[in-house]
Design a protein around this motif. Structure first.
Motif, PDB file in Angstrom:
ATOM      1  N   ARG A 106       0.816  -1.219   0.000  1.00 28.34           N
ATOM      2  CA  ARG A 106       0.000   0.000   0.000  1.00 28.34           C
ATOM      3  C   ARG A 106       0.852   1.273   0.000  1.00 28.34           C
ATOM      4  NH1 ARG A 106      -4.461  -0.201  -2.110  1.00 28.34           N
ATOM      5  NH2 ARG A 106      -5.045   1.722  -1.014  1.00 28.34           N
ATOM      6  N   LEU A 107       1.981   1.246   0.713  1.00 30.80           N
ATOM      7  CA  LEU A 107       2.808   2.448   0.842  1.00 30.80           C
ATOM      8  C   LEU A 107       3.923   2.505  -0.191  1.00 30.80           C
ATOM      9  CD1 LEU A 107       3.141   2.511   4.740  1.00 30.80           C
ATOM     10  CD2 LEU A 107       1.638   3.929   3.330  1.00 30.80           C
ATOM     11  N   GLY A 108       4.139   1.400  -0.915  1.00 32.22           N
ATOM     12  CA  GLY A 108       5.249   1.358  -1.857  1.00 32.22           C
ATOM     13  C   GLY A 108       6.592   1.371  -1.163  1.00 32.22           C
ATOM     14  N   ALA A 109       6.640   0.853   0.074  1.00 33.55           N
ATOM     15  CA  ALA A 109       7.878   0.849   0.841  1.00 33.55           C
ATOM     16  C   ALA A 109       8.885  -0.119   0.229  1.00 33.55           C
ATOM     17  CB  ALA A 109       7.592   0.457   2.294  1.00 33.55           C
ATOM     18  N   ALA A 110      10.155   0.076   0.570  1.00 30.74           N
ATOM     19  CA  ALA A 110      11.212  -0.779   0.035  1.00 30.74           C
ATOM     20  C   ALA A 110      11.225  -2.147   0.703  1.00 30.74           C
ATOM     21  CB  ALA A 110      12.567  -0.096   0.198  1.00 30.74           C
ATOM     22  N   CYS A 111      10.834  -2.209   1.973  1.00 31.45           N
ATOM     23  CA  CYS A 111      10.853  -3.470   2.700  1.00 31.45           C
ATOM     24  C   CYS A 111      10.198  -3.271   4.061  1.00 31.45           C
ATOM     25  CB  CYS A 111      12.283  -3.990   2.886  1.00 31.45           C
ATOM     26  SG  CYS A 111      13.355  -2.864   3.810  1.00 31.45           S
ATOM     27  N   SER A 112      10.087  -4.361   4.815  1.00 33.77           N
ATOM     28  CA  SER A 112       9.572  -4.278   6.181  1.00 33.77           C
ATOM     29  C   SER A 112      10.413  -5.134   7.097  1.00 33.77           C
ATOM     30  CB  SER A 112       8.107  -4.729   6.260  1.00 33.77           C
ATOM     31  OG  SER A 112       7.991  -6.119   6.029  1.00 33.77           O
ATOM     32  N   ILE A 113      10.428  -4.739   8.372  1.00 32.37           N
ATOM     33  CA  ILE A 113      11.112  -5.497   9.425  1.00 32.37           C
ATOM     34  C   ILE A 113      10.120  -5.682  10.560  1.00 32.37           C
ATOM     35  CG2 ILE A 113      12.927  -5.435  11.188  1.00 32.37           C
ATOM     36  CD1 ILE A 113      14.601  -3.783   9.168  1.00 32.37           C
ATOM     37  N   ASN A 114       9.867  -6.919  10.930  1.00 32.38           N
ATOM     38  CA  ASN A 114       8.976  -7.198  12.059  1.00 32.38           C
ATOM     39  C   ASN A 114       9.781  -7.909  13.136  1.00 32.38           C
ATOM     40  OD1 ASN A 114       6.646  -7.195  13.540  1.00 32.38           O
ATOM     41  ND2 ASN A 114       5.716  -8.942  12.529  1.00 32.38           N
ATOM     42  N   LEU A 115       9.771  -7.340  14.337  1.00 34.06           N
ATOM     43  CA  LEU A 115      10.511  -7.916  15.459  1.00 34.06           C
ATOM     44  C   LEU A 115       9.624  -8.941  16.143  1.00 34.06           C
ATOM     45  CD1 LEU A 115      13.359  -6.821  15.659  1.00 34.06           C
ATOM     46  CD2 LEU A 115      11.841  -5.020  14.863  1.00 34.06           C
ATOM     47  N   THR A 116       9.728 -10.185  15.691  1.00 36.02           N
ATOM     48  CA  THR A 116       8.885 -11.266  16.192  1.00 36.02           C
ATOM     49  C   THR A 116       9.543 -12.612  15.918  1.00 36.02           C
ATOM     50  OG1 THR A 116       6.732 -12.382  15.998  1.00 36.02           O
ATOM     51  CG2 THR A 116       7.589 -11.304  14.030  1.00 36.02           C
ATOM     52  N   PRO A 117       9.416 -13.565  16.854  1.00 36.88           N
ATOM     53  CA  PRO A 117       9.820 -14.942  16.588  1.00 36.88           C
ATOM     54  C   PRO A 117       8.620 -15.820  16.285  1.00 36.88           C
ATOM     55  CG  PRO A 117       9.664 -14.664  18.926  1.00 36.88           C
ATOM     56  CD  PRO A 117       9.193 -13.361  18.309  1.00 36.88           C
ATOM     57  N   SER A 118       7.504 -15.212  15.916  1.00 36.77           N
ATOM     58  CA  SER A 118       6.295 -15.928  15.550  1.00 36.77           C
ATOM     59  C   SER A 118       5.753 -16.750  16.712  1.00 36.77           C
ATOM     60  CB  SER A 118       6.560 -16.794  14.307  1.00 36.77           C
ATOM     61  OG  SER A 118       5.369 -17.341  13.793  1.00 36.77           O
ATOM     62  N   HIS A 119       5.729 -18.069  16.579  1.00 37.73           N
ATOM     63  CA  HIS A 119       5.095 -18.961  17.548  1.00 37.73           C
ATOM     64  C   HIS A 119       6.070 -19.491  18.591  1.00 37.73           C
ATOM     65  CE1 HIS A 119       7.086 -21.514  14.686  1.00 37.73           C
ATOM     66  NE2 HIS A 119       7.005 -22.518  15.538  1.00 37.73           N
ATOM     67  N   ASN A 120       7.345 -19.069  18.549  1.00 36.21           N
ATOM     68  CA  ASN A 120       8.335 -19.609  19.476  1.00 36.21           C
ATOM     69  C   ASN A 120       7.993 -19.285  20.932  1.00 36.21           C
ATOM     70  OD1 ASN A 120       9.741 -20.222  17.054  1.00 36.21           O
ATOM     71  ND2 ASN A 120      11.686 -20.027  18.125  1.00 36.21           N
ATOM     72  N   PRO A 121       8.551 -20.043  21.875  1.00 36.28           N
ATOM     73  CA  PRO A 121       8.266 -19.793  23.303  1.00 36.28           C
ATOM     74  C   PRO A 121       8.691 -18.406  23.766  1.00 36.28           C
ATOM     75  CG  PRO A 121       9.256 -21.963  22.988  1.00 36.28           C
ATOM     76  CD  PRO A 121       9.366 -21.251  21.672  1.00 36.28           C
ATOM     77  N   ALA A 122       8.316 -18.074  24.990  1.00 36.20           N
ATOM     78  CA  ALA A 122       8.454 -16.715  25.513  1.00 36.20           C
ATOM     79  C   ALA A 122       9.891 -16.235  25.614  1.00 36.20           C
ATOM     80  CB  ALA A 122       7.792 -16.634  26.888  1.00 36.20           C
TER      81      ALA A 122
END
Length: 545
Positions: A144-160
């Motif tokens: 939507r924004l035409g951004a170059a990339c994204s970074i998400n700080l997440t380990p998804s389903h991994n433990p706490a």
């Protein structure tokens, strides 16, 4: 319990915290201290879905800064092929288009995001901040924004005790090896040289609303009838129960469906330790939803279990637990039969053959790929010569025609509701109909933990010996009988297919220090023996040499 002076490192502190999460919450400030003070280098490796590490042990502010700096270096120095994969011509274009940064709602998420954004903005890169967001939302936001990339700080389903880093290039999909290998090389050279990222205070950034951008994306792509879905919930006798498992998917159902009394939302509050469970969509974690739905009298009932970063989902209607092995096949049938969407089926090699049976019945071609959604990219692009009607993995990730290149739990939830509206059936009824038409399959997944130091190429090499021990025509003892090997597939690990159509697959996990094994039988009575056989073959391979 140890005193505050007795924790020699974050790993020993995490052992105490996870041993008793009720009292362990008070010790998280020690983890933050280790995360900020520990400058021990780590070996950076991007698995099937990003870089993951134990918070305060190898996932630290120092190492996060090194990885972010390695990405900036890639932007500045990458060759033509890497920049083509990124979807940008040069660093100046990256700076202008910008990078979207978000995080799930785990411990230190906003702080880690601030570290990343500080380095990016110091380099003159435009920064969009999504705040608490899901992975598919960032994928949609890139579009939507035409951004170059994204970074998400997440380990998804991994433990706490884990944190993570997901990098998606300009097409919004998970980064492939042509990108992640460059990041790994740049980061590990920096780690070995002792190069530390320059301190970078948080600079300017633009705040965005990831839910609004996700809705705009879904409406623009047109695969789902969002207005029809909301109308169905408002006008019918239904109950939609969502277990967020304390993750970042909270607020998403209300955004798309409305604040209806027909929504039952579970585990929406912050809990950095997830109540002591591994927050993954699994049969073991479905109990709360099953209880809610079994006690309800609504005509239509749907329960959905979502992981913390919203890229995995598992279903129930109170009658059956419906993992992606079944739901993916249902989605294929629904999109093809009810919505007249043509194309192909794309699934991981570890996924049930139920989807293959449905596809063959519909005359739809099937493509199997290694585990990891990045391996589906060529079928998910809008200009792909063969486009996926649906793409899914047995680990409860799904996307569909004209949707993001990321697996998308919100897409899955909305698709399930639309499915009920169009068929007039609960999911278990629809599934039973398909099993009668195409046959029933009984998949299962299990695993074996290994020492973290034993992972990587050495583990893969040991597991590869399994394929050398069993040839086509040989027999394997399973329970009280011998099955004959029909095929040995080495696309991703070792998959042994038997003449009766049952199979087992053994492969190293790309996200955790585990060996995963997957099985499928044509009778539920054979499942336990097949799992035992997969574990026996795995232990034998690990013990060799």
């Amino acid at each position: 319990m140890m005193s505050r002076h007795e924790y020699k490192d974050a790993a020993s502190c995490w052992q105490v915290i996870l041993g008793n999460v009720n009292s362990g919450r008070d010790l998280l400030h020690h983890i933050e201290r280790f995360a900020r003070e520990n400058i021990k280098p780590a070996d950076i490796s991007f698995g099937t879905s990003g870089w993951r590490g134990e918070t305060g042990v190898d996932f630290t502010f120092h190492n996060l800064g090194v990885v972010t700096s390695a990405i900036v270096e890639m932007f500045k120095t990458a060759g033509v092929e890497t920049m083509k994969a990124l979807g940008a011509e040069n660093f100046e274009e990256v700076k202008k288009r910008g990078v979207i940064v978000g995080h799930d709602n785990r411990f230190l998420g906003p702080d880690f995001a601030g570290e990343v954004m500080g380095i990016l903005s110091f380099e003159g890169i435009r920064v969009y901040y999504a705040g608490e967001a899901t992975t598919p939302e960032l994928s949609a936001a890139v579009d939507r924004l035409g951004a170059a990339c994204s970074i998400n700080l997440t380990p998804s389903h991994n433990p706490a005790n884990y944190s993570g880093f997901k990098f998606n290039p300009g097409d919004g999909g998970p980064a492939g090896r042509e990108i992640t290998s460059v990041i790994e090389d740049n980061a590990n050279i920096r780690m070995k040289s002792g190069a530390a990222p320059a301190p970078a205070p948080l600079g300017e950034f633009e705040r965005i609303n990831p839910m609004v951008l996700h809705e705009e994306f879904l409406r623009g792509r047109g695969t789902l009838d969002l207005d029809g879905i909301r109308e169905f919930v408002e006008s019918t006798d239904c109950l939609i129960a969502i277990d967020h498992m304390h993750g970042a998917t909270r607020g998403r159902p209300e955004h798309f469906i409305g604040g209806s009394s027909k929504l039952r939302l579970i585990r929406t509050e912050d809990d950095f330790l997830f109540g002591g469970i591994a927050p993954e969509p699994s049969a073991a974690n479905m109990s709360l939803l099953m209880e809610v739905l079994r006690g309800a009298n609504a005509k239509f009932k749907l329960g959905a279990l979502m992981d913390p970063d919203g890229d995995r989902i598992r279903f129930t209607d109170g009658v059956r637990d419906i993992p992606m092995n079944q739901f993916g096949a249902m989605a294929l049938h629904y999109l093809y039969h009810y919505k007249n969407i043509g194309g192909v089926l794309v699934k991981s090699v570890a996924t049930s053959n139920f989807g293959k049976a449905v596809a063959e019945g519909l005359g739809v071609s099937v493509y199997e790929r290694p585990v990891g959604f990045k391996n589906f990219r060529s079928f998910m692009l809008p200009d792909a010569p063969e486009r996926a009607i649906v793409a899914y993995e047995e680990s409860d990730g799904i996307s569909g025609y004209n949707n993001t290149l990321e697996k998308d739990a919100t897409f899955g939830l909305l698709l399930a509701i639309e499915m009920m509206a169009a068929t007039g059936k609960n999911l278990s009824e629809y599934l039973s109909d398909l099993e009668k038409e195409f046959g029933a399959f009984y998949p299962q997944r299990a695993g074996l933990s290994v020492d973290k130091a034993a992972t990587g190429p050495a583990l893969a090499e040991k597991l590869a010996t399994i394929q050398n021990n069993y040839n086509v025509g040989s027999g394997i003892q399973i329970g009280g009988s011998t099955k004959t090997v029909k095929d040995v597939i080495t696309l991703d690990g070792t998959k042994i297919v038997f003449e009766d159509g049952s199979w087992l697959l053994i492969r190293p996990s790309g996200t955790e220090p585990k060996v995963r094994f997957y099985i499928e039988t044509r009778s539920p009575q054979e499942q336990a023996a097949m799992v035992e056989t997969a574990e026996r073959l795995t232990r034998t391979a690990l013990a060799a040499g």
